[in-house]
Motif scaffolding. Sequence first.
Motif, PDB file in Angstrom:
ATOM      1  N   GLU A   1     117.819 -31.818  43.958  1.00  0.00           N
ATOM      2  CA  GLU A   1     117.774 -32.188  45.370  1.00  0.00           C
ATOM      3  C   GLU A   1     116.393 -32.727  45.736  1.00  0.00           C
ATOM      4  O   GLU A   1     116.269 -33.727  46.436  1.00  0.00           O
ATOM      5  CB  GLU A   1     118.104 -30.959  46.228  1.00  0.00           C
ATOM      6  CG  GLU A   1     118.370 -31.277  47.674  1.00  0.00           C
ATOM      7  CD  GLU A   1     118.844 -30.051  48.462  1.00  0.00           C
ATOM      8  OE1 GLU A   1     120.016 -29.996  48.804  1.00  0.00           O
ATOM      9  OE2 GLU A   1     118.018 -29.142  48.725  1.00  0.00           O
ATOM     10  N   GLU A   2     115.385 -32.061  45.226  1.00  0.00           N
ATOM     11  CA  GLU A   2     114.024 -32.496  45.526  1.00  0.00           C
ATOM     12  C   GLU A   2     113.749 -33.889  44.971  1.00  0.00           C
ATOM     13  O   GLU A   2     113.173 -34.746  45.643  1.00  0.00           O
ATOM     14  CB  GLU A   2     113.025 -31.487  44.949  1.00  0.00           C
ATOM     15  CG  GLU A   2     111.630 -31.668  45.520  1.00  0.00           C
ATOM     16  CD  GLU A   2     110.651 -30.688  44.911  1.00  0.00           C
ATOM     17  OE1 GLU A   2     111.088 -29.692  44.296  1.00  0.00           O
ATOM     18  OE2 GLU A   2     109.425 -30.933  45.034  1.00  0.00           O
ATOM     19  N   ARG A   3     114.198 -34.117  43.744  1.00  0.00           N
ATOM     20  CA  ARG A   3     114.029 -35.451  43.159  1.00  0.00           C
ATOM     21  C   ARG A   3     114.760 -36.480  43.980  1.00  0.00           C
ATOM     22  O   ARG A   3     114.266 -37.596  44.209  1.00  0.00           O
ATOM     23  CB  ARG A   3     114.611 -35.484  41.739  1.00  0.00           C
ATOM     24  CG  ARG A   3     113.603 -35.182  40.663  1.00  0.00           C
ATOM     25  CD  ARG A   3     114.207 -35.415  39.309  1.00  0.00           C
ATOM     26  NE  ARG A   3     114.406 -36.829  38.980  1.00  0.00           N
ATOM     27  CZ  ARG A   3     115.154 -37.248  37.976  1.00  0.00           C
ATOM     28  NH1 ARG A   3     115.801 -36.393  37.212  1.00  0.00           N
ATOM     29  NH2 ARG A   3     115.270 -38.540  37.737  1.00  0.00           N
ATOM     30  N   PHE A   4     115.943 -36.122  44.423  1.00  0.00           N
ATOM     31  CA  PHE A   4     116.772 -37.043  45.177  1.00  0.00           C
ATOM     32  C   PHE A   4     116.086 -37.448  46.477  1.00  0.00           C
ATOM     33  O   PHE A   4     116.024 -38.621  46.830  1.00  0.00           O
ATOM     34  CB  PHE A   4     118.111 -36.373  45.474  1.00  0.00           C
ATOM     35  CG  PHE A   4     119.158 -37.310  45.987  1.00  0.00           C
ATOM     36  CD1 PHE A   4     119.729 -38.244  45.145  1.00  0.00           C
ATOM     37  CD2 PHE A   4     119.562 -37.248  47.303  1.00  0.00           C
ATOM     38  CE1 PHE A   4     120.704 -39.113  45.614  1.00  0.00           C
ATOM     39  CE2 PHE A   4     120.540 -38.116  47.777  1.00  0.00           C
ATOM     40  CZ  PHE A   4     121.108 -39.041  46.928  1.00  0.00           C
ATOM     41  N   VAL A   5     115.551 -36.463  47.166  1.00  0.00           N
ATOM     42  CA  VAL A   5     114.875 -36.737  48.433  1.00  0.00           C
ATOM     43  C   VAL A   5     113.623 -37.570  48.199  1.00  0.00           C
ATOM     44  O   VAL A   5     113.364 -38.549  48.899  1.00  0.00           O
ATOM     45  CB  VAL A   5     114.519 -35.424  49.151  1.00  0.00           C
ATOM     46  CG1 VAL A   5     113.703 -35.717  50.395  1.00  0.00           C
ATOM     47  CG2 VAL A   5     115.779 -34.665  49.508  1.00  0.00           C
ATOM     48  N   ASN A   6     112.854 -37.208  47.184  1.00  0.00           N
ATOM     49  CA  ASN A   6     111.656 -37.974  46.859  1.00  0.00           C
ATOM     50  C   ASN A   6     111.976 -39.428  46.578  1.00  0.00           C
ATOM     51  O   ASN A   6     111.236 -40.326  46.978  1.00  0.00           O
ATOM     52  CB  ASN A   6     110.972 -37.379  45.630  1.00  0.00           C
ATOM     53  CG  ASN A   6     109.950 -36.341  46.026  1.00  0.00           C
ATOM     54  OD1 ASN A   6     109.543 -36.275  47.184  1.00  0.00           O
ATOM     55  ND2 ASN A   6     109.539 -35.521  45.086  1.00  0.00           N
ATOM     56  N   ALA A   7     113.093 -39.634  45.888  1.00  0.00           N
ATOM     57  CA  ALA A   7     113.462 -40.997  45.517  1.00  0.00           C
ATOM     58  C   ALA A   7     113.652 -41.847  46.766  1.00  0.00           C
ATOM     59  O   ALA A   7     113.375 -43.044  46.755  1.00  0.00           O
ATOM     60  CB  ALA A   7     114.739 -40.999  44.682  1.00  0.00           C
ATOM     61  N   GLN A   8     114.099 -41.232  47.847  1.00  0.00           N
ATOM     62  CA  GLN A   8     114.344 -42.013  49.054  1.00  0.00           C
ATOM     63  C   GLN A   8     113.129 -42.091  49.967  1.00  0.00           C
ATOM     64  O   GLN A   8     112.953 -43.055  50.686  1.00  0.00           O
ATOM     65  CB  GLN A   8     115.532 -41.420  49.823  1.00  0.00           C
ATOM     66  CG  GLN A   8     116.861 -41.725  49.155  1.00  0.00           C
ATOM     67  CD  GLN A   8     118.023 -41.390  50.059  1.00  0.00           C
ATOM     68  OE1 GLN A   8     118.260 -40.236  50.359  1.00  0.00           O
ATOM     69  NE2 GLN A   8     118.757 -42.396  50.490  1.00  0.00           N
ATOM     70  N   PHE A   9     112.289 -41.060  49.912  1.00  0.00           N
ATOM     71  CA  PHE A   9     111.182 -41.016  50.868  1.00  0.00           C
ATOM     72  C   PHE A   9     109.922 -41.702  50.356  1.00  0.00           C
ATOM     73  O   PHE A   9     109.092 -42.145  51.136  1.00  0.00           O
ATOM     74  CB  PHE A   9     110.839 -39.568  51.218  1.00  0.00           C
ATOM     75  CG  PHE A   9     111.452 -39.120  52.503  1.00  0.00           C
ATOM     76  CD1 PHE A   9     110.949 -39.562  53.725  1.00  0.00           C
ATOM     77  CD2 PHE A   9     112.541 -38.279  52.508  1.00  0.00           C
ATOM     78  CE1 PHE A   9     111.524 -39.158  54.915  1.00  0.00           C
ATOM     79  CE2 PHE A   9     113.126 -37.874  53.696  1.00  0.00           C
ATOM     80  CZ  PHE A   9     112.617 -38.313  54.906  1.00  0.00           C
ATOM     81  N   LYS A  10     109.761 -41.754  49.048  1.00  0.00           N
ATOM     82  CA  LYS A  10     108.496 -42.254  48.524  1.00  0.00           C
ATOM     83  C   LYS A  10     108.643 -43.578  47.796  1.00  0.00           C
ATOM     84  O   LYS A  10     109.690 -43.874  47.234  1.00  0.00           O
ATOM     85  CB  LYS A  10     107.896 -41.195  47.594  1.00  0.00           C
ATOM     86  CG  LYS A  10     107.738 -39.865  48.308  1.00  0.00           C
ATOM     87  CD  LYS A  10     106.849 -38.909  47.555  1.00  0.00           C
ATOM     88  CE  LYS A  10     106.634 -37.658  48.405  1.00  0.00           C
ATOM     89  NZ  LYS A  10     105.969 -36.574  47.671  1.00  0.00           N
ATOM     90  N   THR A  11     107.575 -44.335  47.795  1.00  0.00           N
ATOM     91  CA  THR A  11     107.572 -45.603  47.068  1.00  0.00           C
ATOM     92  C   THR A  11     107.394 -45.328  45.580  1.00  0.00           C
ATOM     93  O   THR A  11     107.045 -44.218  45.173  1.00  0.00           O
ATOM     94  CB  THR A  11     106.412 -46.488  47.526  1.00  0.00           C
ATOM     95  OG1 THR A  11     105.190 -45.822  47.178  1.00  0.00           O
ATOM     96  CG2 THR A  11     106.425 -46.689  49.035  1.00  0.00           C
ATOM     97  N   ALA A  12     107.618 -46.374  44.797  1.00  0.00           N
ATOM     98  CA  ALA A  12     107.502 -46.242  43.350  1.00  0.00           C
ATOM     99  C   ALA A  12     106.112 -45.728  42.969  1.00  0.00           C
ATOM    100  O   ALA A  12     105.967 -44.850  42.122  1.00  0.00           O
ATOM    101  CB  ALA A  12     107.784 -47.582  42.680  1.00  0.00           C
ATOM    102  N   ALA A  13     105.107 -46.264  43.621  1.00  0.00           N
ATOM    103  CA  ALA A  13     103.734 -45.885  43.291  1.00  0.00           C
ATOM    104  C   ALA A  13     103.505 -44.403  43.596  1.00  0.00           C
ATOM    105  O   ALA A  13     102.898 -43.674  42.799  1.00  0.00           O
ATOM    106  CB  ALA A  13     102.751 -46.745  44.090  1.00  0.00           C
ATOM    107  N   GLU A  14     104.016 -43.945  44.723  1.00  0.00           N
ATOM    108  CA  GLU A  14     103.840 -42.531  45.080  1.00  0.00           C
ATOM    109  C   GLU A  14     104.568 -41.612  44.111  1.00  0.00           C
ATOM    110  O   GLU A  14     104.050 -40.557  43.731  1.00  0.00           O
ATOM    111  CB  GLU A  14     104.358 -42.297  46.506  1.00  0.00           C
ATOM    112  CG  GLU A  14     103.455 -42.856  47.591  1.00  0.00           C
ATOM    113  CD  GLU A  14     104.108 -42.816  48.959  1.00  0.00           C
ATOM    114  OE1 GLU A  14     103.363 -42.814  49.962  1.00  0.00           O
ATOM    115  OE2 GLU A  14     105.355 -42.806  49.036  1.00  0.00           O
TER     116      GLU A  14
END
Lengths: 189, 189
Positions: free
Chosen positions: A135-148
């Motif tokens: 879930e955390e990975r999933f949320v990160n994938a949507q909230f953060k840019t590739a660089a982040e």
Amino acid sequence: MNKILAQLHQYAALSTDAQEAIGQALQKNHYAKNDFLLRKGQVCRHIYFIEKGALRGFYHTEEKEISHWFAFENDFVTSFHSFITGEPAVENIQFLEGAVLWAIPKDTLHELFDRFHEIERLVRIAYEKYYLRLEERFVNAQFKTAAERYEELLLTHPHIINRVPLGQVASYLGISQETLSRVRAGAMK
Amino acid sequence: MNKILAQLHQYAALSTDAQEAIGQALQKNHYAKNDFLLRKGQVCRHIYFIEKGALRGFYHTEEKEISHWFAFENDFVTSFHSFITGEPAVENIQFLEGAVLWAIPKDTLHELFDRFHEIERLVRIAYEKYYLRLEERFVNAQFKTAAERYEELLLTHPHIINRVPLGQVASYLGISQETLSRVRAGAMK
DNA sequence: AGCATCGTTTGATAATTATCAAAAACAGGA
DNA sequence: TCCTGTTTTTGATAATTATCAAACGATGCT
């Protein structure tokens, strides 16, 4: 063997009886670099514990290939979907390095569930943690840019970046290899 | 009440004793449209069953807001992370429509786990299914374009598109509202 | 009916990322 | 060390998607 019990202890405590039963269920095996633990289409009937080595799970279609997880020493791995449903795997599991694994068959695990409520509880708790991570990975994938996402990976899982080819890390992050290369060079800030 | 047991039966069968124990643990409540079931920062101490209505879970930061799930009649909902860890929620849960929910407290659930191995097994199996669903969404997000994901959503979950504002569906799909609008118009094929 | 609000669409432009192609860097084996 | 194959970087261009701004449409209320 003790390493396995120590990892399990993270999730829940086990009685001596349960620990012994688990010990008897485990089988040890060696594998070479680039071998496949599982190929798309095969049914995955074991959960594995990594004593030594590194593996990746990846999807492969005509157009592209996406590594969706990496695993290292003291991790448990399986093709989750195939293991649970009993259906042929849609993913491949491959060794990034030579490895030593311990395996426990699904049937045996279910027998252990019947004999020891505490083992099924441990697995229930383990599933909770695995779910939360995804879930955390999933949320990160949507909230953060590739660089982040790369920065974060560098902070939280530097071993992935050290032990995995860049192209595979890129697909894990959901970007092209070239873009990751540029991100790394700091060009995209 | 019977609808709940029917849903649970999808995961595993339960003895009459276990069913009764669950029935006694449940509390019914009514909610109005746009109310919050849970706000970021609160601890989520219940799992809910939706008898009637629709809800969404969403993350909200200064920059943007992302709806990461929608739930409808016969679905179970909770703030998974907060419920499991006991930490304050990082997400909000809001009613898209007026609703009727049944709630079971976490403490009570864990008592039921102790009394009935079969209930803990059911939950273990439910977690497996939830994990698989999330994994599938995760893979789709990487393999398919926005347009394809919309098409798939239209086929598999048309009720989401009918009952949820477009902007929220867009954030669920990981794209902007404008892009989704254009995808819908067929402009992006 | 008229007004206000919310949700959706459309248009123009900018930013991000992918793709294709080639060069550079690196690693392992003869 | 040199050769070979693999991995990574760099450059030029195209495709995708976001953003900003405005218009349109529907709904509910007085």
